[in-house]
Design a protein around this motif. Structure first.
Motif, mmCIF file in Angstrom:
data_model
loop_
_atom_site.group_PDB
_atom_site.id
_atom_site.type_symbol
_atom_site.label_atom_id
_atom_site.label_comp_id
_atom_site.label_asym_id
_atom_site.label_seq_id
_atom_site.Cartn_x
_atom_site.Cartn_y
_atom_site.Cartn_z
ATOM 1 N N SER A 112 3.040 7.080 -2.589
ATOM 2 C CA SER A 112 4.112 7.299 -3.562
ATOM 3 C C SER A 112 3.552 7.847 -4.871
ATOM 4 O O SER A 112 4.127 8.763 -5.468
ATOM 5 C CB SER A 112 4.867 5.992 -3.824
ATOM 6 O OG SER A 112 5.474 5.520 -2.644
ATOM 7 N N ALA A 113 2.434 7.270 -5.324
ATOM 8 C CA ALA A 113 1.801 7.741 -6.563
ATOM 9 C C ALA A 113 1.277 9.162 -6.400
ATOM 10 O O ALA A 113 1.414 9.998 -7.305
ATOM 11 C CB ALA A 113 0.666 6.795 -6.956
ATOM 12 N N LEU A 114 0.688 9.455 -5.239
ATOM 13 C CA LEU A 114 0.191 10.812 -4.978
ATOM 14 C C LEU A 114 1.342 11.808 -4.953
ATOM 15 O O LEU A 114 1.228 12.932 -5.451
ATOM 16 C CB LEU A 114 -0.570 10.845 -3.649
ATOM 17 C CG LEU A 114 -1.902 10.087 -3.606
ATOM 18 C CD1 LEU A 114 -2.463 10.076 -2.189
ATOM 19 C CD2 LEU A 114 -2.905 10.718 -4.572
ATOM 20 N N PHE A 115 2.457 11.387 -4.355
ATOM 21 C CA PHE A 115 3.652 12.232 -4.308
ATOM 22 C C PHE A 115 4.142 12.528 -5.725
ATOM 23 O O PHE A 115 4.494 13.667 -6.061
ATOM 24 C CB PHE A 115 4.740 11.509 -3.507
ATOM 25 C CG PHE A 115 5.799 12.422 -2.954
ATOM 26 C CD1 PHE A 115 5.953 13.726 -3.401
ATOM 27 C CD2 PHE A 115 6.654 11.967 -1.962
ATOM 28 C CE1 PHE A 115 6.938 14.566 -2.886
ATOM 29 C CE2 PHE A 115 7.645 12.795 -1.437
ATOM 30 C CZ PHE A 115 7.780 14.085 -1.915
ATOM 31 N N LEU A 128 4.606 16.641 -10.164
ATOM 32 C CA LEU A 128 4.509 17.083 -11.555
ATOM 33 C C LEU A 128 4.169 18.567 -11.645
ATOM 34 O O LEU A 128 4.616 19.269 -12.554
ATOM 35 C CB LEU A 128 3.452 16.260 -12.305
ATOM 36 C CG LEU A 128 3.787 14.783 -12.533
ATOM 37 C CD1 LEU A 128 2.610 14.073 -13.192
ATOM 38 C CD2 LEU A 128 5.050 14.645 -13.400
ATOM 39 N N GLY A 129 3.357 19.041 -10.700
ATOM 40 C CA GLY A 129 2.970 20.447 -10.693
ATOM 41 C C GLY A 129 3.758 21.305 -9.733
ATOM 42 O O GLY A 129 3.428 22.478 -9.515
ATOM 43 N N LEU A 177 0.810 -1.220 0.000
ATOM 44 C CA LEU A 177 0.000 0.000 0.000
ATOM 45 C C LEU A 177 0.840 1.266 0.000
ATOM 46 O O LEU A 177 0.312 2.365 -0.179
ATOM 47 C CB LEU A 177 -0.955 0.007 1.202
ATOM 48 C CG LEU A 177 -2.202 -0.854 1.036
ATOM 49 C CD1 LEU A 177 -3.031 -0.865 2.314
ATOM 50 C CD2 LEU A 177 -3.059 -0.350 -0.130
ATOM 51 N N GLY A 178 2.139 1.114 0.165
ATOM 52 C CA GLY A 178 3.021 2.276 0.043
ATOM 53 C C GLY A 178 2.958 2.897 -1.344
ATOM 54 O O GLY A 178 3.371 4.048 -1.540
ATOM 55 N N VAL A 179 2.427 2.147 -2.306
ATOM 56 C CA VAL A 179 2.300 2.675 -3.665
ATOM 57 C C VAL A 179 1.324 3.845 -3.727
ATOM 58 O O VAL A 179 1.448 4.726 -4.585
ATOM 59 C CB VAL A 179 1.863 1.558 -4.647
ATOM 60 C CG1 VAL A 179 0.406 1.162 -4.405
ATOM 61 C CG2 VAL A 179 2.061 1.995 -6.094
#
Length: 288
Positions: free
Chosen positions: A42-45, A50-51, A37-39
């Motif tokens: 990490s994905a949100l980060f 990107l912005g 679930l660390g993904v």
């Protein structure tokens, strides 16, 4: 602002502990969910990065004044942007020469480097990250069930968060040194008690471990980072800070990865090296 960074870190730790505890009864594959679930963060980060705007200070440093001004306008408008850029250019003008690591060895700078490295290394060698990383193993040694082991990590995260907030409220009122002395001295005393309780496998060790977490979170954890950000001359601050932080994580590596060796080969209870931490902390607390 530096202490606020520590607050966000411990908040993340508490959230992780809560998530892990929610999988306590998922059987043998629970650890896969805890790890996998660390993904999500990490994905949100990644998406958030990107912005993420470039540092206006860095843009000004490399001659991209208009780009720096554009970013500053997004945060505070035209007046704020112009004032901030003027301040940035003023500080940059005082450090136009490119610094090298060799300058860290110059007279008047090297002493500060040694202090920064010492603070960073001893923050880790105080030993508290043994609790953070091996809490289940430690509580297992006093007879706690697997469910209780994970629950204790939640308590650790909660105490860590609460006392980090306390540190933020006190660091400017009481000063840096009093909090550091409180941290080293408090841990030394608590370790003396914890060693005895672990030796007798007493369940009451939980309360003293949580107290140690609280002392650390209110002193060494945030204040060390504050000091590292303050004690170096502006001209070499970037490189000096990198050296201190590298030293901190090197000490962390030695502390955390030596623990399993002690536990397996010396056949002793967790905190085998805690007596060392006791004398070290008493020594540091005695310094004036």
């Amino acid at each position: 602002m530096v202490a606020l960074n520590q607050l966000t870190v411990v908040t993340g730790i508490l959230v992780t502990n809560l998530v892990n505890y929610s999988f306590a009864n998922y059987g043998e594959d629970a650890w896969r969910w805890m790890f996998g679930l660390g993904v999500v963060p990490s994905a949100l980060f990644f998406l958030g990065a990107l912005g993420l705007p470039e540092s206006p200070r860095w843009l000004a440093k490399v001659g991209k004044k208009e780009a720096a001004l554009k970013i500053l306008k997004r945060f505070g408008g035209v007046v704020f942007a112009n004032q901030s850029l003027t301040q940035i250019e003023s500080t940059l003008s005082n450090s136009v020469q490119k610094t090298t690591y060799s300058e860290l060895f110059k007279k008047g700078v090297f002493a500060a480097i040694l202090i920064g490295i010492g603070l960073a290394v001893f923050q880790q060698l105080s030993g508290i990250n043994t609790v953070f990383n091996y809490a289940p193993k430690i509580f297992q040694s006093v007879g706690a069930s697997q469910d209780d082991q994970l629950l204790q990590t939640v308590f650790i995260g909660g105490v860590n968060l609460i006392f980090t907030i306390a540190a933020m409220l006190l660091v400017d009122k009481l000063g840096r040194k009093p909090l550091m002395l409180f941290g080293f001295g408090g841990l030394a005393v608590l370790y003396l008690v914890i060693v005895q309780l672990l030796a007798s496998s007493s369940a009451t060790v939980t309360y003293y471990l949580l107290a140690a977490i609280g002392v650390y979170a209110m002193s060494l954890a945030p204040v060390t980072w504050v000091l590292i950000s303050e004690i170096f001359p502006n001209k070499v601050r970037g490189k000096a800070t990198s050296v201190a932080v590298m030293s901190l994580w090197a000490a962390y590596f030695l502390l955390v990865f030596s623990f399993p060796f002690y536990l397996k080969n010396l056949k002793m209870l967790p905190f085998i090296s805690m007596p060392l931490f006791v004398w070290q902390d008493l020594y540091l607390c005695s310094l004036r």
